[in-house]
Design an enzyme around this catalytic site. Structure first.
Site, PDB file in Angstrom:
ATOM      1  N   ASP B 204       0.863  -1.179   0.000  1.00  0.00           N
ATOM      2  CA  ASP B 204       0.000   0.000   0.000  1.00  0.00           C
ATOM      3  C   ASP B 204       0.903   1.233   0.000  1.00  0.00           C
ATOM      4  O   ASP B 204       1.514   1.564   1.014  1.00  0.00           O
ATOM      5  CB  ASP B 204      -0.895  -0.044   1.245  1.00  0.00           C
ATOM      6  CG  ASP B 204      -1.638   1.266   1.479  1.00  0.00           C
ATOM      7  OD1 ASP B 204      -1.569   2.171   0.606  1.00  0.00           O
ATOM      8  OD2 ASP B 204      -2.281   1.387   2.539  1.00  0.00           O
ATOM      9  N   GLN B 207       0.835   6.453   1.233  1.00  0.00           N
ATOM     10  CA  GLN B 207       1.592   7.477   1.959  1.00  0.00           C
ATOM     11  C   GLN B 207       3.034   7.583   1.477  1.00  0.00           C
ATOM     12  O   GLN B 207       3.799   8.409   1.980  1.00  0.00           O
ATOM     13  CB  GLN B 207       1.597   7.169   3.468  1.00  0.00           C
ATOM     14  CG  GLN B 207       0.229   7.095   4.094  1.00  0.00           C
ATOM     15  CD  GLN B 207      -0.491   8.433   4.082  1.00  0.00           C
ATOM     16  OE1 GLN B 207       0.129   9.491   3.949  1.00  0.00           O
ATOM     17  NE2 GLN B 207      -1.803   8.402   4.199  1.00  0.00           N
ATOM     18  N   CYS B 368      -8.274   5.669  10.804  1.00  0.00           N
ATOM     19  CA  CYS B 368      -8.632   4.417  10.113  1.00  0.00           C
ATOM     20  C   CYS B 368      -7.589   3.338  10.367  1.00  0.00           C
ATOM     21  O   CYS B 368      -7.271   2.541   9.478  1.00  0.00           O
ATOM     22  CB  CYS B 368      -8.830   4.622   8.613  1.00  0.00           C
ATOM     23  SG  CYS B 368     -10.236   5.654   8.248  1.00  0.00           S
TER      24      CYS B 368
END
Lengths: 157, 410
Positions: B204, B207, B368
């Site tokens: 992922d 960021q 989250c």
């Protein structure tokens, strides 16, 4: 023009005091009524305990948990207000307070109907924080759901 | 390095119109860049111009307007490939954002290739978007979800990770940079170890892509994703990278127009990647807007961005550490410019409201990433996340704002 929200009207001294020293911040071992108020958006998380006696009067009230200054002081002040009142009285107070926090414009009569909770008027200027002030009152509504007057609820956790 | 020479921040700030706004009577200090980033004029203007003079559907139409729009989207696909150093444009799939990308891998790859008893590894640092799809897949297919633990600094325990890997491990899904704590994970090492165990790897990169150099051929992961809006582009567009052989073997994730070869009522054959995974009309204008966003970052230079943001991180960490009662959650050695913190027993939401009145936008809550909060036994944090357009003066403003918080809650 909409007036700028004022921090001093949000964080009043009495509210900050109840945040520092919450009243009735305790678990009641055998409550007749219990509910869990949780706001997944901000993580405010409270357990509400009530003891309702045979005549339908709130004999004791307590809460535990964590959250912001607004939610905690609202819970603290609520417990002091509901003790000694009847279930129907606090149900009315709850309705009045939820109206007081959410109605726009605020009717003149609404303020007098909520007693000391009127100090939360400044929260109305911070719409995102209204749910903080009302969380414990929604928990109160949940706690009273299974109470039917004349019969002691099985309650418990 | 001389601070002034890394980036000309005052000039950069002029490219972002919103940074000139006031909020609650004060110049806006925008420190919620991990949630979403502001847009430079070049992105705003490109989307505006595209809608005014170039807009049409893509891929299907014979008229010039549509062919030109298709070419614009293809050019952005090529920019994304180059930006990530992927091998092939067919490996770049346009999605709505990183969340959709992770769902696509879980249900396009995982549902097809994993079977009961198989194991999936995630980490204790994951955003819900890289936990919940896998968890749901586990429920559906009777798989096991394993979690790499972290230490008190917020770093992955690599020895524990090695112990979790075994022949049943089929997928390792880990974040490149933690959105809650800023930890930069050793994704190359994570990938190598997973491959040794025979697992595929999803990173992922939401960021990471805006803040540090990402070289997919070097990392060698099987899947990687990011969101356009976190890299100064529009919302509604993101990228999933997948190695071509996986993309060819996988089932489509959604079905509809654009992704088919031939349809009869009995049978449908699907087109090749990337269009196989792009059912329906794509977010055309956001795709077009992503182009100048990547160009903007490229012009500044990702190395210079990384160096400048690291300086901001060092300065902000030092200044915030001096605030009485302030505790920084997550002190990894390798860290992006994200600072999560608590101040005594003052709730983060109260911090957020008071800072907002000072014109300072930070994030408060669980970001989250509830398992991260649980790991540190806290309900929430306040989080300041920085970008190349933030300044040392803004760090001063943040510190002064926090002093006001303490004044009110003394």
């Amino acid at each position: 023009m909409i007036p700028e929200p004022q921090l001093s009207r949000l964080y009043q001294e009495v509210i900050l005091d109840h945040n520092r020293n919450p009243r009735n911040f305790k678990e009641i071992p055998n409550p007749t009524q219990y509910s869990h108020g949780y706001n997944p958006l901000c993580g405010d998380d409270y357990h509400l305990y009530l003891v309702i006696d045979e005549s339908g009067v709130i004999a004791d009230a307590g809460f535990m948990g964590s959250g912001c200054a607004i939610s905690k002081s609202s819970a603290s002040i609520m417990t002091t207000l509901i003790k000694g009142k009847t279930v129907s009285e606090i149900a009315a107070l709850k309705d009045n307070f939820l109206e007081f926090m959410t109605q726009a414009p605020l009717p003149a009569s609404a303020k007098s109907a909520v007693g000391r909770m009127a100090m939360f008027e400044g929260v109305r200027e911070f719409p995102i924080r209204v749910k903080c002030a009302t969380l414990i009152w929604h928990a109160l509504a949940d706690a009273l759901k299974d109470y039917s007057s004349g019969h002691k609820s099985t309650g418990g956790i | 390095m001389d601070r002034q020479k890394i980036l000309e921040v005052e000039r950069i700030r002029k490219d972002f119109p919103i940074l000139g706004q006031t909020m609650n009577g004060r110049p806006l200090v925008y420190l919620d860049n991990a949630a979403t980033t502001q847009k430079p004029v070049s992105v705003i203007r490109r989307m505006h111009d595209f809608y005014e003079t170039e807009y049409a559907t893509v891929h299907r139409a014979v008229y010039t307007l549509s062919q030109n729009a298709t070419r614009e989207c293809d050019l952005v696909r090529e920019k994304c490939r180059k930006y990530l150093n992927a091998k092939n444009n067919s490996e770049i799939i346009f999605v709505r954002g990183a969340t959709e990308a992770m769902n696509l891998v879980a249900f396009g790859y995982g549902r097809k290739f994993l079977k009961a008893g198989d194991e999936i590894i995630v980490s204790n640092l994951e955003h819900h978007a890289n936990i919940v799809p896998w968890q749901q897949l586990c429920l559906e297919k009777n798989l096991t979800l394993r979690v790499i633990p972290i230490n008190d600094q917020g770093e992955l325990l690599m020895d524990e990770y090695k112990k979790l890997l075994n022949c049943k491990t089929k997928v390792v899904a880990v974040t490149h940079v933690s959105n809650a704590l800023g930890t930069i994970n050793p994704v190359r090492e994570i990938t190598r170890l997973a491959h040794d165990a025979g697992a595929v790897v999803l990173i992922d990169g939401a960021q990471a892509v805006p803040h540090l150099k990402v070289d997919l051929q070097e990392i060698d992961c099987d899947f990687y994703c990011f969101s356009g809006h976190k890299v100064y582009g529009p919302t509604g567009v993101g990228v999933l990278y997948g190695k071509l052989r996986h993309l060819e073997a996988m089932d489509p994730y959604q079905f509809g127009g654009e992704m088919i070869e031939m349809v009869t009522y009995e049978k449908t054959t699907f087109t090749r990647p990337p269009l196989k995974f792009e059912a329906g009309t794509p977010p055309i204008a956001p795709i077009v807007g992503l182009g100048p966003a990547l160009d903007y970052v490229g012009r500044l230079g990702i190395d210079r961005i990384e160096a400048y943001e690291h300086e901001l991180l060092i300065a902000a960490t030092r200044r915030l550490s001096e605030v009485p009662g302030l505790k920084i959650i997550g002190q990894a050695r390798e860290k992006g410019a994200i600072i999560s913190f608590t101040i005594g027993d003052i709730h983060p939401h109260d911090i957020g409201t008071i800072l907002d009145q000072e014109g300072i936008a930070i994030r408060t809550g669980h970001h989250c990433a509830q398992p991260v909060m649980r790991r540190f036994n806290i309900p929430a944090t306040a989080r300041a996340s920085f970008s190349f357009y933030n300044t040392q003066d803004e760090i001063d403003r943040l510190v002064k704002g926090l002093e006001k918080v303490q004044e009110i809650f003394r």
